[in-house]
Design a protein around this motif. Structure first.
Motif, PDB file in Angstrom:
ATOM      1  N   SER A 368      -9.589  27.100  23.792  1.00  0.00           N
ATOM      2  CA  SER A 368     -10.454  28.456  23.957  1.00  0.00           C
ATOM      3  C   SER A 368      -9.719  29.566  23.025  1.00  0.00           C
ATOM      4  N   LYS A 369     -10.680  30.247  22.575  1.00  0.00           N
ATOM      5  CA  LYS A 369     -10.205  31.598  21.795  1.00  0.00           C
ATOM      6  C   LYS A 369      -9.965  32.744  22.608  1.00  0.00           C
ATOM      7  N   THR A 370     -10.750  32.487  23.784  1.00  0.00           N
ATOM      8  CA  THR A 370     -10.769  33.610  24.740  1.00  0.00           C
ATOM      9  C   THR A 370     -10.062  33.612  25.979  1.00  0.00           C
ATOM     10  N   GLY A 371      -9.425  32.451  26.212  1.00  0.00           N
ATOM     11  CA  GLY A 371      -8.901  31.809  27.561  1.00  0.00           C
ATOM     12  C   GLY A 371      -9.993  31.499  28.445  1.00  0.00           C
ATOM     13  N   TYR A 372     -11.259  31.333  28.263  1.00  0.00           N
ATOM     14  CA  TYR A 372     -12.129  30.875  29.168  1.00  0.00           C
ATOM     15  C   TYR A 372     -12.872  29.640  28.321  1.00  0.00           C
ATOM     16  N   TRP A 373     -13.414  28.669  29.274  1.00  0.00           N
ATOM     17  CA  TRP A 373     -14.151  27.637  28.790  1.00  0.00           C
ATOM     18  C   TRP A 373     -15.494  27.714  29.457  1.00  0.00           C
ATOM     19  N   LEU A 374     -16.437  26.769  28.853  1.00  0.00           N
ATOM     20  CA  LEU A 374     -17.811  26.964  29.347  1.00  0.00           C
ATOM     21  C   LEU A 374     -17.857  25.586  30.276  1.00  0.00           C
ATOM     22  N   ARG A 375     -18.402  25.940  31.375  1.00  0.00           N
ATOM     23  CA  ARG A 375     -18.759  24.584  32.392  1.00  0.00           C
ATOM     24  C   ARG A 375     -20.131  24.260  32.711  1.00  0.00           C
ATOM     25  N   LYS A 376     -21.172  25.433  32.587  1.00  0.00           N
ATOM     26  CA  LYS A 376     -22.651  24.948  32.893  1.00  0.00           C
ATOM     27  C   LYS A 376     -22.942  24.055  32.049  1.00  0.00           C
ATOM     28  N   TYR A 377     -23.687  23.171  32.529  1.00  0.00           N
ATOM     29  CA  TYR A 377     -24.384  21.961  31.972  1.00  0.00           C
ATOM     30  C   TYR A 377     -23.324  20.759  31.671  1.00  0.00           C
ATOM     31  N   VAL A 378     -22.083  20.936  32.033  1.00  0.00           N
ATOM     32  CA  VAL A 378     -21.174  19.978  31.712  1.00  0.00           C
ATOM     33  C   VAL A 378     -20.958  19.146  32.968  1.00  0.00           C
ATOM     34  N   ASP A 379     -21.217  17.852  32.920  1.00  0.00           N
ATOM     35  CA  ASP A 379     -20.907  16.742  33.843  1.00  0.00           C
ATOM     36  C   ASP A 379     -19.974  15.935  33.667  1.00  0.00           C
ATOM     37  N   LEU A 380     -18.815  16.045  34.575  1.00  0.00           N
ATOM     38  CA  LEU A 380     -17.740  15.327  34.120  1.00  0.00           C
ATOM     39  C   LEU A 380     -18.095  13.585  33.981  1.00  0.00           C
ATOM     40  N   ALA A 381     -19.069  13.318  34.619  1.00  0.00           N
ATOM     41  CA  ALA A 381     -19.734  11.683  34.326  1.00  0.00           C
ATOM     42  C   ALA A 381     -19.806  11.659  32.813  1.00  0.00           C
ATOM     43  N   ASP A 382     -19.962  12.458  32.230  1.00  0.00           N
ATOM     44  CA  ASP A 382     -20.301  12.243  30.530  1.00  0.00           C
ATOM     45  C   ASP A 382     -18.969  12.088  29.888  1.00  0.00           C
ATOM     46  N   ARG A 383     -17.772  12.277  30.391  1.00  0.00           N
ATOM     47  CA  ARG A 383     -16.523  12.157  29.933  1.00  0.00           C
ATOM     48  C   ARG A 383     -16.224  10.789  29.130  1.00  0.00           C
ATOM     49  N   GLY A 384     -16.068  10.576  27.930  1.00  0.00           N
ATOM     50  CA  GLY A 384     -15.916   9.351  27.404  1.00  0.00           C
ATOM     51  C   GLY A 384     -17.131   8.686  27.079  1.00  0.00           C
ATOM     52  N   ARG A 385     -18.218   9.273  27.127  1.00  0.00           N
ATOM     53  CA  ARG A 385     -19.558   8.544  26.815  1.00  0.00           C
ATOM     54  C   ARG A 385     -19.862   8.775  25.292  1.00  0.00           C
ATOM     55  N   GLY A 386     -19.213   9.921  24.872  1.00  0.00           N
ATOM     56  CA  GLY A 386     -19.914  10.426  23.704  1.00  0.00           C
ATOM     57  C   GLY A 386     -21.120  11.041  23.699  1.00  0.00           C
ATOM     58  N   ARG A 387     -22.063  10.628  24.263  1.00  0.00           N
ATOM     59  CA  ARG A 387     -23.270  11.442  24.525  1.00  0.00           C
ATOM     60  C   ARG A 387     -23.837  11.013  25.963  1.00  0.00           C
ATOM     61  N   GLY A 388     -24.383  11.921  26.731  1.00  0.00           N
ATOM     62  CA  GLY A 388     -25.094  11.810  27.952  1.00  0.00           C
ATOM     63  C   GLY A 388     -26.489  11.777  27.945  1.00  0.00           C
TER      64      GLY A 388
END
Length: 527
Positions: A368-388
Motif C-alpha cells: 500500500s502507498k497509504t498504509g491502508y488496504w481495500l477489503r470490501k468485495y475481497v473474499d479470501l476464498a478467492d486466494r489462489g484462484r486467479g479469478r473468482g
C-alpha cells in the motif's frame, strides 16, 4: 460428455460470432435475414448486452467502477495499467488521452455506444423471431431498458451526449450532442415504457436480468443527478413501495460468497468482481494492492457511539487517527471495508517495518502507498484462484434508500420522517446507533449526515465519483495533499500525492478520436 463439450463449444462459437455480428455488419457473412430467428439467437444477443454492464473490478477494456474510486477522495490508484485514473485524480486530464490496451477511461465511450448499437440492432430485427408473444415483449423491454441505461451511464461521465436510437454505421460520423435534459427525458421515457413489460423478479438463474424495480432505480439515478429532487424522491418511493427489497441482515456477508444471493440486490453484473481479490489484496498473499484507501476516508467513520472524530476532543481524535479501530470502537463498516495496520483480515500488516524482508512495507511493490488496504468485495476464498465469481451490485437497496433520503432533503423535506427512518435502518444494520436528532436538527446538518452515510456505506462500490460531482464538492475534496495512515515513527500522516481539481474535471473529455472523426462533435468545456 462428448455432447456436453460440443454444446459448450457451439454456444461459445455462437456467442462470439453474434458479438461480432452485432458490432460490425456481416463480419462472417452473417445477415439479418438468417440471424434473428430463434429464441437461442435472441438470448445470445441479450446476454451480450448484459455482458457490457459495468464490472466492479479491474478488468481491461471495461467500465470498472471500483477502479474509478481512485479518482475520488476515497482512494489512490497505483498500478502499471489504467494510468488515466491517476492522471485524472492529479488534475492532468486532457482530450488527448487515448484508448490503449490497458485503458480504463476512454473505452467507456466506445463500449457504451457499441452496446447501444447492439441494442438498436436487437430492437430493429428481433421482432421476426418465432417466440411466444409475451416473452418476446419482455425481451424487447429488457433491450430497451439496457439501451436507456447505457445512455444514462454515458451522461454521468460525459454530460451532454448524442442520443442514438437507430443503427449507426461506422461510416456515419455526424452525431450531435443532445442536452443533458434531453438525455434524461429520453432515459425516463424509455424506462417507463420498458418497466410496464418487465417482471418484479426472475428465477435465480436469470438474476442478472433487468426488472421493474431496476428501472425505477435507474430513473431515480437519472433524476437525482439532474437535480430533479422531488421527482427523484417519487421514483425512489416506487421502489420502496414494491415491498420487494430488504437490507441484508449482515453488512459483511453482503460482499462475499456467503451473502451473494440476497434481497438487497436490485441490478447486478454477474461475476463482476471476479478479480477483486487479485487486484486488492497485499502482494504477499497473491494480490496487487492497486487501490489504496485514504486517510480521509478512514477518518470519516464515526465511533460506535455515533460521534465523528471532529466531535471528539483533539486528544481523542488523535488516538483514533493513529490507531483507527482503537479498542474496537469504530463503525463496524470501517473494518469490513478497509484493512489497516494492526488488523488481521490479511494477516499481520505492518507497513512501518522498512526491512526488505517485509513485503507489506509502505510503498513496496504490491503493497500500500497509504498504509491502508481495500477489503470490501475481497473474499479470501478467492486466494489462489486467479479469478473468482463474485457478483457486482450496480445498485442495491441500501443505495436506493440513501438516494431517497438525499432527494427528500434537497427538495426541502429534510424533516420528513422517512429521512431519519431510513438512515437509522441503514445504520442499525451496521450495528450503529440511531441518529442523534438533537444534533441533526436542520437541513444543513441533515445534508452533512446523508453525505457521510453515503460515503461510508457505499465506499468502493462505484458511487463516490458521481456523488462528489453532484454535490459540487470535488474542488474541495480533490485539491491538496492526499494523506494516508499516521506513521508511528514520525507521528504524522503519510503524504501520498498532491492533487489539483479544476472546474473542467466535473466531466471527462470526449475521446480525441471521436473529435477527430466527427466534425459535429463539440468537446466538453475546458478541454
Amino acid at each position: 460428455m462428448k455432447k456436453i463439450i460440443i454444446l459448450a463449444i457451439s454456444t461459445f462459437f455462437l456467442s462470439s460470432c453474434a458479438e461480432e455480428f452485432l458490432t460490425r455488419d456481416h463480419p462472417t457473412a452473417t445477415t439479418d435475414l438468417n440471424f434473428w430467428n430463434t429464441e437461442g439467437e435472441i438470448n445470445t444477443a441479450l446476454n451480450i448486452l448484459y455482458d457490457q454492464v459495468p464490472t466492479g473490478g479491474f478488468r481491461y477494456q471495461n467500465n470498472t467502477r471500483i477502479t474509478f474510486e481512485g479518482m475520488t477522495d476515497n482512494a489512490v490508484w497505483y498500478a502499471n495499467f489504467f494510468g488515466e485514473v491517476n492522471t485524472i485524480a492529479l488534475g492532468n486530464s486532457n482530450s488527448q488521452m487515448r484508448a490503449t490496451e490497458w485503458a480504463a477511461i476512454q473505452p467507456v465511450w466506445q463500449e457504451n455506444y457499441t452496446a447501444i448499437r447492439r441494442a438498436n440492432r436487437f430492437l430493429e430485427h428481433a421482432g421476426k423471431a418465432l417466440i411466444e408473444p409475451a416473452l418476446k415483449k419482455r425481451y424487447f423491454a429488457e433491450a430497451r431498458a439496457l439501451r436507456a441505461w447505457f445512455h444514462l451511464d454515458l451522461m454521468l461521465y460525459y454530460g451532454e451526449i448524442p442520443i442514438v436510437t437507430t443503427v449507426v454505421l461506422p461510416t456515419e460520423t455526424d452525431l450531435v450532442k443532445n442536452t443533458k435534459q434531453e438525455v434524461v427525458d429520453f432515459v425516463l421515457a424509455e424506462l417507463d415504457a420498458a418497466s410496464a413489460d418487465l417482471p418484479n423478479l426472475y428465477a435465480v438463474n436469470d438474476i442478472k436480468r433487468i426488472t421493474r424495480g431496476a428501472c425505477y432505480t435507474m430513473k431515480t439515478v437519472a433524476l437525482l443527478n439532474n437535480l430533479q429532487y422531488a421527482e427523484a424522491a417519487k421514483a425512489a418511493k416506487q421502489v420502496i413501495d414494491m415491498n420487494l427489497y430488504k437490507l441484508h441482515p449482515s453488512y459483511a456477508a453482503l460482499f462475499n460468497y456467503e451473502g451473494q444471493v440476497n434481497e438487497e440486490r436490485i441490478f447486478i453484473r454477474q461475476s463482476g468482481n471476479d478479480d477483486t481479490f487479485y487486484r486488492s489484496a497485499p502482494g504477499y498473499i497473491g494480490g496487487n494492492a492497486c487501490l489504496n484507501p485514504t486517510g480521509s476516508l478512514v477518518n470519516t467513520y464515526e465511533t460506535k457511539q455515533g460521534k465523528t472524530l471532529a466531535e471528539l476532543s483533539p486528544d481523542s481524535a488523535a488516538i483514533y487517527k493513529a490507531s483507527p479501530n482503537y479498542r474496537s470502537n469504530r463503525d463496524p463498516r470501517m473494518e469490513l471495508t478497509i484493512a489497516y495496520p494492526g488488523s488481521t483480515f490479511y494477516g499481520d500488516l505492518n507497513p512501518w517495518d522498512d526491512s526488505p524482508n517485509n513485503p507489506n512495507r509502505l510503498a513496496a511493490n504490491y503493497s500500500s502507498k497509504t498504509g491502508y488496504w481495500l477489503r470490501k468485495y475481497v473474499d479470501l476464498a478467492d486466494r489462489g484462484r486467479g479469478r473468482g465469481s463474485l457478483d457486482y451490485m450496480v445498485y442495491r437497496y441500501g443505495d436506493l434508500l440513501l438516494m431517497y433520503v438525499e432527494a427528500l432533503v434537497e427538495s426541502g423535506q429534510w424533516n420528513n420522517p422517512d429521512v431519519i427512518k431510513y438512515i437509522n435502518m441503514i445504520r442499525n444494520r451496521a450495528k450503529m446507533p440511531n441518529v442523534d436528532i438533537k444534533v441533526y436538527n436542520n437541513e444543513a446538518k441533515m445534508r452533512e449526515l446523508y453525505q457521510r452515510e453515503r460515503r461510508v456505506e457505499l465506499a468502493f462500490e462505484g458511487s463516490r465519483l458521481f456523488d462528489i460531482r453532484r454535490w459540487k464538492i470535488a474542488e474541495k475534496v480533490m485539491n491538496g495533499v492526499v494523506e494516508g495512515a499516521i506513521d508511528p515513527r514520525t507521528k504524522k500522516p503519510v503524504n501520498v500525492e498532491t492533487r489539483t481539481f479544476k472546474a473542467k474535471d466535473y466531466l471527462w473529455p470526449i475521446p480525441a478520436r471521436e473529435m477527430e472523426g466527427n466534425p459535429n462533435m463539440k468537446q466538453n468545456p475546458g478541454f
